[in-house]
Design a protein around this motif. Structure first.
Motif, mmCIF file in Angstrom:
data_model
loop_
_atom_site.group_PDB
_atom_site.id
_atom_site.type_symbol
_atom_site.label_atom_id
_atom_site.label_comp_id
_atom_site.label_asym_id
_atom_site.label_seq_id
_atom_site.Cartn_x
_atom_site.Cartn_y
_atom_site.Cartn_z
ATOM 1 N N ARG A 1 16.711 164.048 -9.723
ATOM 2 C CA ARG A 1 16.859 165.398 -9.204
ATOM 3 C C ARG A 1 17.866 165.251 -7.895
ATOM 4 O O ARG A 1 18.180 164.084 -7.501
ATOM 5 N N TYR A 2 18.079 166.353 -7.462
ATOM 6 C CA TYR A 2 19.023 166.447 -6.055
ATOM 7 C C TYR A 2 18.103 166.853 -5.152
ATOM 8 O O TYR A 2 17.400 167.830 -5.141
ATOM 9 N N GLN A 3 18.219 166.274 -4.115
ATOM 10 C CA GLN A 3 17.667 166.700 -2.694
ATOM 11 C C GLN A 3 18.313 166.329 -1.615
ATOM 12 O O GLN A 3 19.247 165.551 -1.254
ATOM 13 N N ALA A 4 18.066 167.125 -0.424
ATOM 14 C CA ALA A 4 18.815 167.017 0.906
ATOM 15 C C ALA A 4 18.510 165.899 1.840
ATOM 16 O O ALA A 4 19.206 165.754 2.601
ATOM 17 N N THR A 5 17.265 165.290 1.393
ATOM 18 C CA THR A 5 16.756 164.047 2.535
ATOM 19 C C THR A 5 16.889 162.631 1.833
ATOM 20 O O THR A 5 16.605 162.790 0.185
ATOM 21 N N HIS A 6 16.948 161.856 2.568
ATOM 22 C CA HIS A 6 16.780 160.405 2.160
ATOM 23 C C HIS A 6 15.165 160.219 1.403
ATOM 24 O O HIS A 6 14.333 160.611 2.521
ATOM 25 N N PRO A 7 14.904 159.765 0.271
ATOM 26 C CA PRO A 7 13.519 159.602 0.098
ATOM 27 C C PRO A 7 12.831 158.548 0.929
ATOM 28 O O PRO A 7 11.590 158.728 0.716
ATOM 29 N N VAL A 8 13.315 157.610 1.664
ATOM 30 C CA VAL A 8 12.749 156.712 2.436
ATOM 31 C C VAL A 8 12.439 157.125 3.736
ATOM 32 O O VAL A 8 11.198 157.233 4.605
ATOM 33 N N THR A 9 13.650 157.614 4.363
ATOM 34 C CA THR A 9 13.627 157.944 5.723
ATOM 35 C C THR A 9 13.510 159.491 5.989
ATOM 36 O O THR A 9 12.976 159.692 7.238
ATOM 37 N N GLY A 10 13.218 160.243 4.991
ATOM 38 C CA GLY A 10 13.169 161.709 5.225
ATOM 39 C C GLY A 10 14.214 162.413 5.965
ATOM 40 O O GLY A 10 14.210 163.471 6.088
ATOM 41 N N ALA A 11 15.376 161.659 6.477
ATOM 42 C CA ALA A 11 16.546 162.281 7.075
ATOM 43 C C ALA A 11 17.625 163.100 6.281
ATOM 44 O O ALA A 11 17.561 162.599 5.041
ATOM 45 N N ALA A 12 18.088 163.935 6.900
ATOM 46 C CA ALA A 12 19.372 164.407 5.913
ATOM 47 C C ALA A 12 20.339 163.406 5.787
ATOM 48 O O ALA A 12 20.344 162.533 6.534
#
Ligand code: SIN
Ligand code: FE2
Length: 206
Positions: free
Chosen positions: A71-82
């Motif tokens: 999928r595409y997402q706006a945040t890093h999967p590990v840090t949660g940051a944009a």
């Protein structure tokens, strides 16, 4: 000198599109952003098997693979940051060659020793009228590209640092992958290996 090579209908290669100096500038831009959005090792949907490449993303949307899918997402999967902003050189490149609304994702692939990427299609994007633009930095790679079926004929193309490949139109859903890296063929990437930057438009509208 930059040379443009037609590989197949819809597939164009620019050898050394980026000069040595530009490659170093781009690499510095990439590594600065990687400090904010570190490489992580994705896993395959279902099996949970690790990729041999490490990945990160720049731009508003990042491409992710985990046990539940792609999928595409706006945040890093590990840090949660944009995700960090896309490097200016890449925005300029896209505007010059892609003839499409601005790219929204720059997937960053790090190939260390022995890493490869199996044949796949880039098909998680809604904007299939926009091409895929791919930039190589560091070690040479054997890139493979075929047609829209996994088992059809393919062609191998050596990619070196600074080369740019674009596939779109008739080739937008072409199967492609990386057979292998020529370890040690470039000294650009600290720690060795190859970095690939893949630019894509994801949505039809913003
Ligand atoms: C990819 O298809 O995601 C990467 C291709 C490359 O590394 O050149
Ligand atoms: Fe791909």
């Amino acid at each position: 000198m930059m040379t443009r090579v037609a590989i197949a209908p819809g597939v164009i290669l620019w050898r050394e599109r980026f000069s040595k100096t530009e490659q170093q500038t781009l690499l510095n831009d990439v590594l600065a952003r990687i400090k904010q959005a570190p490489f992580y090792r994705p896993v395959m949907p279902g099996s949970g098997k690790s990729f041999s490449v490490e990945e990160s993303n720049f731009g508003p949307l990042g491409w992710i693979s985990d046990k539940t899918g792609y999928r595409y997402q706006a945040t890093h999967p590990v840090t949660g940051a944009a995700w960090p902003e896309m490097p200016a050189l890449l925005i300029d490149l896209w505007r010059e060659i892609a003839d499409a609304p601005d790219a929204q994702c720059c997937l960053v692939n790090l190939y260390r020793q022995g890493a490869r990427m199996g044949l796949h299609q880039d098909k998680d994007e809604k904007a299939l009228s926009a091409p895929v633009v791919s930039v190589s930095l560091g070690d040479e790679a054997l890139f493979r590209i075929g047609g829209e079926t996994r088992r059809g004929p393919t062609r191998g193309v050596e990619l070196a640092s600074g080369d740019v490949v674009m596939f779109g139109g008739a080739a937008r859903l072409a199967y492609h992958g990386i057979d292998r890296i020529k370890q040690g063929s470039s000294s650009l990437v600290p720690g060795g290996g190859r970095i690939n930057l893949t630019l894509r438009r994801v949505t039809q509208t913003d």
